[in-house]
Each structure stands twice: as C-alpha cells, then as structure tokens.
Design an enzyme around this catalytic site. Structure first.
Site, mmCIF file in Angstrom:
data_model
loop_
_atom_site.group_PDB
_atom_site.id
_atom_site.type_symbol
_atom_site.label_atom_id
_atom_site.label_comp_id
_atom_site.label_asym_id
_atom_site.label_seq_id
_atom_site.Cartn_x
_atom_site.Cartn_y
_atom_site.Cartn_z
ATOM 1 N N SER A 116 0.815 -1.227 0.000
ATOM 2 C CA SER A 116 0.000 0.000 0.000
ATOM 3 C C SER A 116 0.850 1.280 0.000
ATOM 4 O O SER A 116 1.804 1.415 0.768
ATOM 5 C CB SER A 116 -0.907 0.019 1.230
ATOM 6 O OG SER A 116 -1.625 1.235 1.253
ATOM 7 N N ALA A 158 -14.757 -2.018 -7.351
ATOM 8 C CA ALA A 158 -14.195 -0.768 -7.886
ATOM 9 C C ALA A 158 -15.134 -0.160 -8.923
ATOM 10 O O ALA A 158 -15.394 1.045 -8.908
ATOM 11 C CB ALA A 158 -12.820 -1.018 -8.493
ATOM 12 N N LYS A 179 -13.980 -3.822 1.403
ATOM 13 C CA LYS A 179 -14.814 -2.615 1.249
ATOM 14 C C LYS A 179 -16.304 -2.885 1.483
ATOM 15 O O LYS A 179 -17.007 -2.055 2.036
ATOM 16 C CB LYS A 179 -14.598 -2.000 -0.136
ATOM 17 C CG LYS A 179 -13.216 -1.372 -0.291
ATOM 18 C CD LYS A 179 -13.037 -0.711 -1.627
ATOM 19 C CE LYS A 179 -11.601 -0.268 -1.821
ATOM 20 N NZ LYS A 179 -11.369 0.383 -3.098
HETATM 21 P P1 NDP Z 1 -13.119 -7.275 -7.552
HETATM 22 O O1 NDP Z 1 -12.454 -8.541 -7.178
HETATM 23 O O2 NDP Z 1 -14.305 -6.808 -6.767
HETATM 24 O O3 NDP Z 1 -13.628 -7.366 -9.100
HETATM 25 C C1 NDP Z 1 -12.855 -7.960 -10.047
HETATM 26 C C2 NDP Z 1 -13.384 -7.662 -11.446
HETATM 27 O O4 NDP Z 1 -12.360 -8.056 -12.378
HETATM 28 C C3 NDP Z 1 -14.639 -8.418 -11.837
HETATM 29 O O5 NDP Z 1 -15.369 -7.647 -12.734
HETATM 30 C C4 NDP Z 1 -14.044 -9.655 -12.545
HETATM 31 O O6 NDP Z 1 -14.899 -10.257 -13.506
HETATM 32 C C5 NDP Z 1 -12.892 -9.028 -13.278
HETATM 33 N N1 NDP Z 1 -11.836 -9.995 -13.591
HETATM 34 C C6 NDP Z 1 -10.966 -10.577 -12.742
HETATM 35 N N2 NDP Z 1 -10.129 -11.395 -13.407
HETATM 36 C C7 NDP Z 1 -10.480 -11.305 -14.724
HETATM 37 C C8 NDP Z 1 -9.980 -11.916 -15.917
HETATM 38 N N3 NDP Z 1 -8.942 -12.772 -15.879
HETATM 39 N N4 NDP Z 1 -10.553 -11.592 -17.085
HETATM 40 C C9 NDP Z 1 -11.587 -10.716 -17.126
HETATM 41 N N5 NDP Z 1 -12.123 -10.122 -16.031
HETATM 42 C C10 NDP Z 1 -11.560 -10.409 -14.836
HETATM 43 O O7 NDP Z 1 -11.958 -6.182 -7.574
HETATM 44 P P2 NDP Z 1 -12.145 -4.606 -7.416
HETATM 45 O O8 NDP Z 1 -13.312 -4.209 -8.236
HETATM 46 O O9 NDP Z 1 -12.139 -4.208 -5.992
HETATM 47 O O10 NDP Z 1 -10.769 -4.033 -8.038
HETATM 48 C C11 NDP Z 1 -10.530 -4.047 -9.429
HETATM 49 C C12 NDP Z 1 -9.217 -3.336 -9.741
HETATM 50 O O11 NDP Z 1 -9.293 -1.948 -9.489
HETATM 51 C C13 NDP Z 1 -8.009 -3.857 -8.928
HETATM 52 O O12 NDP Z 1 -6.911 -4.022 -9.815
HETATM 53 C C14 NDP Z 1 -7.738 -2.736 -7.942
HETATM 54 O O13 NDP Z 1 -6.377 -2.681 -7.569
HETATM 55 C C15 NDP Z 1 -8.154 -1.517 -8.764
HETATM 56 N N6 NDP Z 1 -8.523 -0.373 -7.920
HETATM 57 C C16 NDP Z 1 -7.782 0.789 -8.024
HETATM 58 C C17 NDP Z 1 -8.096 1.893 -7.272
HETATM 59 C C18 NDP Z 1 -7.276 3.145 -7.415
HETATM 60 O O14 NDP Z 1 -7.392 4.041 -6.558
HETATM 61 N N7 NDP Z 1 -6.488 3.296 -8.464
HETATM 62 C C19 NDP Z 1 -9.222 1.902 -6.304
HETATM 63 C C20 NDP Z 1 -9.951 0.654 -6.310
HETATM 64 C C21 NDP Z 1 -9.588 -0.435 -7.070
HETATM 65 P P3 NDP Z 1 -15.963 -11.403 -13.059
HETATM 66 O O15 NDP Z 1 -17.104 -10.655 -12.467
HETATM 67 O O16 NDP Z 1 -16.276 -12.087 -14.334
HETATM 68 O O17 NDP Z 1 -15.256 -12.288 -12.068
#
Ligand code: NDP
Length: 277
Positions: free
Chosen positions: A18, A134, A69
């Site tokens: 972090s 996110a 979250k």
């Molecule tokens: P979640 O675990 O809640 O969601 C994951 C998402 O990614 C789902 O839509 C999932 O699809 C998809 N996914 C995961 N693996 C794959 C794959 N191999 N191919 C296609 N789709 C995939 O994670 P978050 O939403 O919390 O976080 C998402 C990203 O955003 C992270 O990388 C996090 O670090 C980043 N983030 C950055 C922030 C910033 O301030 N810059 C703030 C918050 C988050 P499915 O539904 O099909 O499983």
C-alpha cells in the site's frame, strides 16, 4: 509525535504494497498536521476485531482496501451518500464510538480524469469494464458528470445487468443512457473513454477486447497502477491515449484526508513524487 498527533491506518489483506501511508504523510507534512498512519494487515475473517482494536487504541479513522470494502459498509453505523449507493466503504471516521463509512473512489477517479488528465466527462461516451467493487464504487460519480452514455461490460455479464438495474433510476435522473454490452459486441460501438476496473491486470490476463474498440481519439484508463498492463499496451498499440490509476489513488486519498482534517491537500506534487520513485 505529541498528544495532538492523530492516528490513522489502512486496513487490507494483503497490505504491504500500500502507498497510502506515504500519500497521507506527504499531505499531512504539507498541511502542517501531525499524524501517524500505518498499514494494518487484518486476517480475512477478522475485520470487525481489527476495527475495534483501532478504536480502542484511539485511532481517528482508517482507509479500507481489498478485500474489505463491502464488509466495511456493513460494519459502519452511518454512511455517506456515495457509500450508501455503492454499498462499499473505503474511508472510516471514528467519532463518539460510532463508525461513519464513506466512499471516495468515485470522486478520486473523476478528479483524476477531469483535473489531472483534462478529460471532461459531460456528453462523452464511456465504457466501464468490470463489475466488482471498484466499478460499482465509481458509477454514481461518473453519472453526476452527465456523460451521454455509460456502457457497462464484464466477463460475467449478469453482474453488469445487476448493476444496471440498481443504477437505472440514478442514470435517468442525470439523463444518462446506461447500457450493458457484451465484450464480443463492443467493436460495433464508439467510446471516448474506456476504463478498466477489472483485476485482470494482476495476472496480466487478456480481457478479450477487440483492437477496433480503441482509436486515436480515445483515452484508455486502467485503475491498476505500478505496471504497464496488457490493457494499456493494447490501447497504445492502437494509438489511444492512456493512463494508469495512480492519480485516482492519490485523489481518493485526498478526499479521505479532507473528510478527516477538513483540509484539501495538493495532489499534483504527490502524484509526481510517487511517479518518480
Ligand atoms: P473485484 O475482485 O471486486 O472485481 C474484479 C473484477 O475483475 C470483476 O469484474 C471480474 O470479472 C474481473 N476480472 C478478474 N479477473 C479477470 C480476468 N482474468 N478476465 C476478465 N475479467 C476479470 O476487484 P475490485 O473491483 O475491488 O478491483 C478491481 C481493480 O481496481 C483492482 O486491480 C484494484 O487494484 C483496482 N482499484 C484501483 C483503485 C485506485 O485508486 N487506483 C481503487 C480501487 C480499485 P468477473 O465478475 O467475471 O469475475
């Protein structure tokens, strides 16, 4: 540190990566506020105990990151408007034995796009890839900017449909056309801004988006930061502009800082500092 020093933490699992302690300490130094801010690793099934311990130790607040979250939303006694809509919390205020939950991710994304990258979302066609915490956390803030269209897509398309249903009334109130389109059908549509809110980049997995979706006039934005993802590489190969999510991270932290200290910190110098590290 004196008795006036305020205590904060970021809670996650894992948490060693972090940047939040560095960001908040930089804001505090510039504002002349005495804080300490530490990264706290919470066992996956013990978020409630972790928060209780911080409150007992007289912490003033905490940020919450993956994977807590949603649970932090449930554990909060009161919620900000943004947190209620997202049903997810990334910033906690500890006040009079109560936990107030906020969500600053949406504000962070929109400020990075509009103020740092000079992309104004009004009347734009936006594609948001992903349907996890996110993605859900940023939709309301984007709708408030009144793009003409916000299209949702995800590997598991049912999740996009669920978010569309949940956000439909809000989209109507801002006069935004909120669509869901399957990944395979995206090449039939035009987008000005394409945001990757998936965690696919963690494993460098390919999202399966056709090259035609990107073009020289669009911005491709990956919420992930710290490495050039395959999403950004693909966008650049099609001459699109691109940005990672470091600016969003700093801007969401700035909003949390404002909630805790009622001071708006300068963010550009901190983004610059982190990029140069
Ligand atoms: P979640 O675990 O809640 O969601 C994951 C998402 O990614 C789902 O839509 C999932 O699809 C998809 N996914 C995961 N693996 C794959 C794959 N191999 N191919 C296609 N789709 C995939 O994670 P978050 O939403 O919390 O976080 C998402 C990203 O955003 C992270 O990388 C996090 O670090 C980043 N983030 C950055 C922030 C910033 O301030 N810059 C703030 C918050 C988050 P499915 O539904 O099909 O499983």
């Amino acid at each position: 540190m004196t008795e006036l020093t305020k205590h904060f933490a970021v809670i996650g699992n894992p948490i060693h990566h972090s940047l939040s302690p560095q960001i908040h300490k930089a804001f505090a130094k510039e504002a002349g506020i005495s804080i300490d801010y530490e990264a706290v690793l919470s066992p996956l099934d013990q978020l409630q105990e972790t928060i209780k311990t911080l409150m007992t130790q007289k912490f003033n607040g905490a940020n919450v990151t993956l994977p807590f979250k949603k649970e932090a939303y449930v554990l909060s006694n009161k919620h900000s408007h943004q947190a209620s809509i997202a049903e997810a919390v990334n910033t906690l205020e500890f006040k009079d034995h109560e936990i107030i939950g906020h969500n600053t991710d949406g504000i962070g994304l929109v400020r990075d796009l509009e103020q740092n990258l000079h992309i104004h979302l009004a009347n734009q066609k936006i594609l948001l890839i992903g349907a996890g915490g996110a993605a859900e956390g940023v939709i309301y803030s984007m709708l408030e900017k009144e793009p003409s269209e916000l299209t949702l897509t995800n590997r598991t398309i049912e999740k996009s449909n669920m978010i569309q249903n949940k956000m439909y009334a809000h989209a109507r109130s801002f006069n935004v056309n909120l669509n869901v389109i399957e990944i395979a059908k995206l090449p039939d549509h035009y987008f000005d801004v394409i945001i990757n809110a998936t965690s696919a980049s963690l494993s460098d997995a390919d999202l399966g988006i056709d090259n035609k979706v990107f073009h020289a006039k669009c911005l491709a934005y990956d919420m992930m930061y710290g490495k050039e993802t395959s999403f950004l590489k693909q966008a650049k190969s099609q001459s699109a502009s691109s940005s990672d999510g470091l600016g969003m991270l700093v801007e969401q932290a700035a909003e949390a800082f404002f909630i805790w200290h009622q001071v708006k910190p300068q963010t550009k110098s901190v983004i610059h500092l982190l990029r140069s590290n």
